[in-house]
Design a protein around this motif. Structure first.
Motif, PDB file in Angstrom:
ATOM      1  N   GLU A  17      72.591 -70.048  67.905  1.00 48.25           N
ATOM      2  CA  GLU A  17      71.220 -69.705  68.268  1.00 48.25           C
ATOM      3  C   GLU A  17      70.299 -69.791  67.060  1.00 48.25           C
ATOM      4  O   GLU A  17      69.140 -70.207  67.183  1.00 48.25           O
ATOM      5  CB  GLU A  17      71.186 -68.295  68.863  1.00 48.25           C
ATOM      6  CG  GLU A  17      69.868 -67.929  69.463  1.00 48.25           C
ATOM      7  CD  GLU A  17      69.871 -66.560  70.097  1.00 48.25           C
ATOM      8  OE1 GLU A  17      68.833 -66.204  70.687  1.00 48.25           O
ATOM      9  OE2 GLU A  17      70.878 -65.836  70.018  1.00 48.25           O
ATOM     10  N   THR A  98      61.242 -64.961  78.417  1.00 49.90           N
ATOM     11  CA  THR A  98      61.583 -66.368  78.622  1.00 49.90           C
ATOM     12  C   THR A  98      61.655 -66.755  80.088  1.00 49.90           C
ATOM     13  O   THR A  98      61.552 -67.940  80.404  1.00 49.90           O
ATOM     14  CB  THR A  98      62.930 -66.736  77.968  1.00 49.90           C
ATOM     15  OG1 THR A  98      63.943 -65.887  78.482  1.00 49.90           O
ATOM     16  CG2 THR A  98      62.859 -66.649  76.480  1.00 49.90           C
ATOM     17  N   ALA A 102      60.053 -70.195  79.857  1.00 50.89           N
ATOM     18  CA  ALA A 102      61.000 -71.313  79.765  1.00 50.89           C
ATOM     19  C   ALA A 102      61.884 -71.473  80.994  1.00 50.89           C
ATOM     20  O   ALA A 102      62.597 -72.460  81.093  1.00 50.89           O
ATOM     21  CB  ALA A 102      61.865 -71.132  78.525  1.00 50.89           C
ATOM     22  N   ALA A 106      66.940 -70.479  80.399  1.00 48.74           N
ATOM     23  CA  ALA A 106      66.769 -69.773  79.127  1.00 48.74           C
ATOM     24  C   ALA A 106      67.045 -68.284  79.299  1.00 48.74           C
ATOM     25  O   ALA A 106      67.654 -67.646  78.438  1.00 48.74           O
ATOM     26  CB  ALA A 106      65.362 -69.993  78.585  1.00 48.74           C
ATOM     27  N   PHE A 109      70.799 -67.781  79.384  1.00 45.40           N
ATOM     28  CA  PHE A 109      71.375 -67.857  78.038  1.00 45.40           C
ATOM     29  C   PHE A 109      71.127 -66.565  77.270  1.00 45.40           C
ATOM     30  O   PHE A 109      72.038 -66.037  76.617  1.00 45.40           O
ATOM     31  CB  PHE A 109      70.802 -69.048  77.265  1.00 45.40           C
ATOM     32  CG  PHE A 109      71.259 -69.090  75.840  1.00 45.40           C
ATOM     33  CD1 PHE A 109      72.543 -69.513  75.530  1.00 45.40           C
ATOM     34  CD2 PHE A 109      70.421 -68.698  74.813  1.00 45.40           C
ATOM     35  CE1 PHE A 109      72.988 -69.531  74.212  1.00 45.40           C
ATOM     36  CE2 PHE A 109      70.859 -68.712  73.497  1.00 45.40           C
ATOM     37  CZ  PHE A 109      72.137 -69.138  73.195  1.00 45.40           C
ATOM     38  N   MET A 110      69.910 -66.054  77.333  1.00 50.90           N
ATOM     39  CA  MET A 110      69.587 -64.823  76.617  1.00 50.90           C
ATOM     40  C   MET A 110      70.416 -63.650  77.147  1.00 50.90           C
ATOM     41  O   MET A 110      70.850 -62.789  76.376  1.00 50.90           O
ATOM     42  CB  MET A 110      68.093 -64.511  76.724  1.00 50.90           C
ATOM     43  CG  MET A 110      67.198 -65.524  76.038  1.00 50.90           C
ATOM     44  SD  MET A 110      67.503 -65.679  74.287  1.00 50.90           S
ATOM     45  CE  MET A 110      66.640 -64.275  73.689  1.00 50.90           C
TER      46      MET A 110
END
Length: 144
Positions: A17, A98, A102, A106, A109-110
């Motif tokens: 990251e 996000t 995004a 995203a 993923f976070m």
């Protein structure tokens, strides 16, 4: 054994990251410089410098947060909690942001990174000298 693996995976995800954050900021700084962009009359050079600085600082913080679970996994000892808790809170807040900026990928993923951070913290359990014990080594009584 599982706690070591989770800590090491968390470390490598944070390192990845850090590279990604630095790369995104490098692209933004390059585009800002090449297009001579300005925001509300701000000097384009200041925007470029600020973007490089933000990318570098964010990457360094992520690498620092990645070293904590890496050392915990290698040594098989509980990691430093304050920095990982702060990193987890930041990932939770950024995950919420996000979603709108995004998209859901995203956000996912976070949340995976957040889950790895929390799992790393939980895998090693509470500190032996923490507030959950009394001075004589017995468990503290439950609150009524």
């Amino acid at each position: 054994m599982l706690s070591r693996a989770v800590a090491i995976v968390t470390a490598f995800v944070l390192f990845g990251e850090a590279v990604g954050i630095f790369a995104v900021n490098a692209v933004l700084a390059t585009v800002t410089e090449n297009q001579n962009m300005s925001l509300a009359g701000m000097d384009p050079k200041a925007m470029t410098t600020g973007t490089w600085a933000l990318g570098g600082a964010s990457a360094l913080l992520l690498v620092g947060c990645g070293l904590i679970p890496l050392l915990a996994g290698v040594r098989d000892r509980a990691p430093g909690r304050i920095a990982l808790i702060g990193c987890a809170v930041v990932h939770g807040v950024l995950g919420a942001v996000t979603v709108g900026l995004a998209g859901w990928g995203a956000f996912a993923f976070m949340m995976v990174v957040l889950a790895l951070l929390v799992l790393t913290l939980l895998a090693y359990g509470p500190d032996p000298g923490g507030d959950d014990r009394t001075g004589d080594g017995k468990a503290a009584p439950a609150a009524a």
